[in-house]
Enzyme design. Structure first.
Site, PDB file in Angstrom:
ATOM      1  N   SER A 137      29.981  -8.385   2.791  1.00  0.00           N
ATOM      2  CA  SER A 137      30.412  -8.143   4.164  1.00  0.00           C
ATOM      3  C   SER A 137      31.738  -8.876   4.444  1.00  0.00           C
ATOM      4  O   SER A 137      32.725  -8.632   3.744  1.00  0.00           O
ATOM      5  CB  SER A 137      29.292  -8.561   5.127  1.00  0.00           C
ATOM      6  OG  SER A 137      29.485  -8.022   6.408  1.00  0.00           O
ATOM      7  N   ASP A 277      23.516   1.590   4.771  1.00  0.00           N
ATOM      8  CA  ASP A 277      24.382   0.458   5.093  1.00  0.00           C
ATOM      9  C   ASP A 277      25.222   0.722   6.338  1.00  0.00           C
ATOM     10  O   ASP A 277      25.677   1.846   6.567  1.00  0.00           O
ATOM     11  CB  ASP A 277      25.321   0.222   3.901  1.00  0.00           C
ATOM     12  CG  ASP A 277      25.837  -1.185   3.783  1.00  0.00           C
ATOM     13  OD1 ASP A 277      25.942  -1.870   4.812  1.00  0.00           O
ATOM     14  OD2 ASP A 277      26.134  -1.591   2.643  1.00  0.00           O
ATOM     15  N   HIS A 304      22.467  -3.161   4.176  1.00  0.00           N
ATOM     16  CA  HIS A 304      23.581  -4.098   4.029  1.00  0.00           C
ATOM     17  C   HIS A 304      23.303  -5.241   3.060  1.00  0.00           C
ATOM     18  O   HIS A 304      24.193  -6.025   2.767  1.00  0.00           O
ATOM     19  CB  HIS A 304      23.905  -4.667   5.419  1.00  0.00           C
ATOM     20  CG  HIS A 304      25.288  -5.202   5.578  1.00  0.00           C
ATOM     21  ND1 HIS A 304      26.427  -4.482   5.261  1.00  0.00           N
ATOM     22  CD2 HIS A 304      25.745  -6.400   6.052  1.00  0.00           C
ATOM     23  CE1 HIS A 304      27.496  -5.204   5.526  1.00  0.00           C
ATOM     24  NE2 HIS A 304      27.114  -6.368   5.998  1.00  0.00           N
TER      25      HIS A 304
END
Length: 329
Positions: A137, A277, A304
């Site tokens: 991320s 995601d 995610h």
């Protein structure tokens, strides 16, 4: 709000078996930060042996401000594949120095600050001439920023569940948001309009999104819960750089883009995302299109956090990428 039917999936961590025992070392690194007004330290944990193990993998957590906790499963790479793994808490979160007095100070909380912290850690550990990098991320964004500088010691890069452009990220997140139940959407919109995003009602509505597109394991593993608790305990970094939620980005990163610089990344790169995601295919695709040597793997049962949601397969894919002598793209 109406209940959202999400099929519970237990974590597959029980299917992952350790084959060796890897030593664990924890420590702190002095980090000189101009303008901090006090001494700063970066906390880290090393799983494995830098002398006798393979090339170390340094892991960059998300947020900004989430902390290392939810990445702890990456230590499986050390336990079963003899790859030393370095986890650390970036400045402002977890066990590293906190600076709540700097909340809202966008000139202090910059990408350059976190790049300097990473360089400081690499040199302290003596691995700056030979290492791999993993970023999830925000960590993937930071890892890409590091890679475009052409550090001589970087061998391989893993960009997991990360945007290359914040406008694409917000656009994709809002598409997913429109798929939420109408009453959930109404709560989100109301509190964003009223600037009451610190409301418990807003947090509960955001959680509906997170259970679909951030981590689909139900209930969340304790290490994932700890990372989100980090933001609640000290939202300084997250609120300053990001904002109150993943799809309401109003912080200093709201105009961030690395699109023009991606061709500068010249190390073999593994690109990862999950089928569910928040980092959708359109969000991560620029990395695939613009990086010279890149392989893209989508985890079909994940959102995610495929390192949590499909833990065994994730470790197999990542270890193969890190240990293979060549990579076909």
């Amino acid at each position: 709000m109406a209940p959202v039917p999400i099929e519970p999936r237990p974590s597959d961590s029980s299917r992952f078996r350790s084959h060796t025992i890897a030593a664990t070392t924890e420590g702190v690194v002095d980090f000189e930060v101009p303008g901090a007004g006090k001494p700063c330290k970066t906390w880290y944990r090393l799983r494995g042996n830098l002398t006798y193990g393979g090339r170390p993998l340094v892991c960059l957590h998300g947020g900004p401000g989430v902390g290392h906790d939810y990445l702890e499963s990456l230590e499986d790479l050390s336990i079963s594949y003899n790859i030393p793994v370095v986890l650390y808490d970036q400045l402002g979160t977890g066990r590293s120095t906190h600076l709540p007095e700097k909340k809202g100070d966008a000139k202090f909380w910059t990408i350059g600050l976190f790049l300097a912290e990473l360089d400081n850690l690499l040199r302290h550990l003596g691995i700056h001439q030979n290492y791999d990098l993993y970023g999830n991320s925000w960590g993937g964004m930071l890892g890409a920023e590091h890679a475009i500088l052409g550090p001589k010691g970087l061998n391989r890069l893993i960009i997991a569940d990360a945007p290359a452009n914040i406008h694409n990220w917000v656009r994709a997140a809002n598409k997913l948001r429109k798929e939420l139940p109408e009453d959930v959407q109404a709560v989100l919109q109301k509190h964003e309009d009223d600037k009451t995003t610190d409301s418990p009602e807003y947090e509960r509505a955001v959680q509906v999104f997170y259970q679909r597109h951030v981590c689909r394991v139900n209930p969340w593993p304790k290490e994932v819960q700890r990372s989100f608790q980090n933001i609640k305990d000290d939202p300084t970094v997250y609120h300053t750089m990001n904002g109150p939620s993943e799809f309401h980005v109003v912080g200093s990163l709201k105009e961030w883009s690395i699109l023009q610089d991606l061709p500068k990344i010249d190390v073999p790169t593994l690109l990862i995302n999950g089928r569910y995601d928040e980092a959708t295919d359109e969000v991560v695709e620029p990395y695939f299109q613009k990086i010279k040597r890149v392989k893209w793997v989508t985890f079909e049962q994940s959102s995610h956090m495929p390192h949590v949601e499909e833990r065994s397969r994730f470790m197999e894919v990542v270890s193969h990428f890190l240990r293979s002598e060549t990579m076909r793209c």
